[in-house]
Design an enzyme around this catalytic site. Sequence first.
Site, short mmCIF file in Angstrom:
data_model
loop_
_atom_site.label_atom_id
_atom_site.label_comp_id
_atom_site.label_asym_id
_atom_site.label_seq_id
_atom_site.Cartn_x
_atom_site.Cartn_y
_atom_site.Cartn_z
N ASP A 189 3.10 -4.49 7.93
CA ASP A 189 1.91 -3.65 7.79
C ASP A 189 0.71 -4.58 7.98
O ASP A 189 0.36 -5.37 7.10
CB ASP A 189 1.92 -3.01 6.39
CG ASP A 189 0.62 -2.30 6.06
OD1 ASP A 189 -0.35 -2.41 6.85
OD2 ASP A 189 0.58 -1.65 5.01
N GLN B 229 -4.50 -5.02 6.93
CA GLN B 229 -5.54 -5.93 6.43
C GLN B 229 -5.68 -7.19 7.28
O GLN B 229 -6.77 -7.74 7.39
CB GLN B 229 -5.25 -6.33 4.98
CG GLN B 229 -5.41 -5.19 3.99
CD GLN B 229 -6.81 -4.59 4.02
OE1 GLN B 229 -7.80 -5.25 4.30
NE2 GLN B 229 -6.90 -3.30 3.73
N HIS C 164 0.87 -1.18 0.00
CA HIS C 164 0.00 0.00 0.00
C HIS C 164 0.91 1.23 0.00
O HIS C 164 2.03 1.18 0.52
CB HIS C 164 -0.84 -0.05 1.28
CG HIS C 164 -1.92 0.98 1.38
ND1 HIS C 164 -1.69 2.28 1.75
CD2 HIS C 164 -3.26 0.89 1.19
CE1 HIS C 164 -2.83 2.94 1.77
NE2 HIS C 164 -3.81 2.12 1.44
N LYS D 293 -10.20 -0.44 10.61
CA LYS D 293 -10.31 -1.66 9.81
C LYS D 293 -10.58 -2.87 10.70
O LYS D 293 -10.87 -3.96 10.21
CB LYS D 293 -9.04 -1.89 8.99
CG LYS D 293 -8.84 -0.82 7.92
CD LYS D 293 -7.73 -1.20 7.00
CE LYS D 293 -7.14 -0.03 6.26
NZ LYS D 293 -7.90 0.37 5.09
N CYS E 94 -4.73 2.53 -3.68
CA CYS E 94 -3.47 3.02 -3.07
C CYS E 94 -2.35 1.99 -3.25
O CYS E 94 -1.55 1.76 -2.32
CB CYS E 94 -3.65 3.36 -1.58
SG CYS E 94 -4.86 4.62 -1.29
N1 PLP Z 1 -1.74 -0.66 4.57
C1 PLP Z 1 -2.68 -1.40 3.97
C2 PLP Z 1 -2.34 -2.78 3.51
C3 PLP Z 1 -3.97 -0.89 3.80
O1 PLP Z 1 -4.91 -1.63 3.21
C4 PLP Z 1 -4.25 0.43 4.27
C5 PLP Z 1 -5.58 1.02 4.05
O2 PLP Z 1 -6.31 0.65 3.16
C6 PLP Z 1 -3.24 1.14 4.90
C7 PLP Z 1 -1.99 0.58 5.02
C8 PLP Z 1 -3.45 2.54 5.41
O3 PLP Z 1 -4.35 2.54 6.48
P1 PLP Z 1 -4.82 3.90 7.12
O4 PLP Z 1 -5.37 4.74 5.99
O5 PLP Z 1 -5.88 3.50 8.09
O6 PLP Z 1 -3.65 4.54 7.76
#
Ligand code: PLP
Length: 407
Positions: free
Chosen positions: A199, A202, A122, A225, A365
């Site tokens: 990270d 998900q 992401h 999430k 993203c």
């Molecule tokens: N990393 C992953 C794999 C994601 O799916 C997301 C959000 O969709 C994020 C990071 C970023 O999360 P946040 O916008 O809650 O900081």
Amino acid sequence: MNFSPADWREHFPLLEKFRAESPLHYLDNAATGQCCYAAMNAATAFETQSRANVLRGTYRLAERADAAYEHARHQVAAYLNAASADEIVFTSGTTASINLVAHAFGDMLQPGDEVVLSLVEHHSNFVPWQLLRERRGVILRLLPLAADGRLDLSRLDETFTPRCRLVAVTHASNVTGAVSDIAPLVEAARAVGARVLLDGAQAVQHGPVDVAALGIDFYAFSGHKAFGPTGVGVLWGRGKALAALPPFLGGGGMIEHVGVERTTYASPPRRFEAGTPPIAQAIGLGAALDWLREQPWAAMNAHTARLAQRLLDGLAVLPGLTFVGPHDLRERLPIVSFNFEGIHPHDACQVLDEFGVAVRGGHHCAQPLMDYFKVQGAVRASIAPYNDEADIDALLAGLKDAVRKLK
Ligand code: PLP
């Protein structure tokens, strides 16, 4: 233990409301999960009974606020199987947690040091490292991908050099749903003395995570999430790894003593919580994770996997469809991304909305991954335990209509 999606829905006020008024087939859970009563009730209890700033006051109301906030830290630690609540830093979300590491850890790196990433990341786990490259002259190395977008870990010795200081990869992809194979990455990182950041944005909403068993150093995720409030997230750091980091943001709450010439800093986690934290949100997140920890995850994950299979089977017979990512259910979460030849993902999503189906279309993203797949974007359906067969069937019916209208 038995599991019923209908019973689970009763824990989510928004879903209850829509079921009563008009159909909502909410399949955008990878973007944000619905917020559960456990989180809302805990946040409301704080606001109505214990609201005061934390870590500052000595009166009884402030002590109650402190206790509630620190209790949330323990609840998060239990969900992650962290060794101590002091390893839990509250942030505003995954993005903030990763940026914290990219600054605090990253600024200790030297030009020519290396950070290992992958193309499935992401943007939240990509851009902070590009910014670090600009600041510190570090080198970014990318793990190769297999054709279906899974990490190809067969040639790790080509990616990990003695200059590697950190590997930062996703626990599970928000586009393909593929769960990364962490053990070989940890082994390769340890062999060269590098740290490992996952990270977990998900993965965390699909059941408790065991950071001890994963053997990693940092884990980042977002509350929204994980069926909790927006505006709060977590950075877990292994005790020693966290203690070795300098502060990132400066301000109130993160200091031991401030002098005109020299300031000393508090120990983790407070060193990394400058300013007033998202108190009610952290308390709501703690309650959500406490509730989630008690859920029958084996039955729930079997349920969401069955729904994902129903979706994959239904999609496979639609004309002109290509999967963006793997089209089997091996080691993946119930997240399915796909495209129809000649149909823009946004147009497909608009038709689906007429069917009460909420899914996401776009690059998610993850533009480097979209470039790898040579697509502009994709439609993504992401399934949570409160979904049922009716949600999948509405999506498939809507897609048939979209193909008929838009082709
Ligand atoms: N990393 C992953 C794999 C994601 O799916 C997301 C959000 O969709 C994020 C990071 C970023 O999360 P946040 O916008 O809650 O900081």
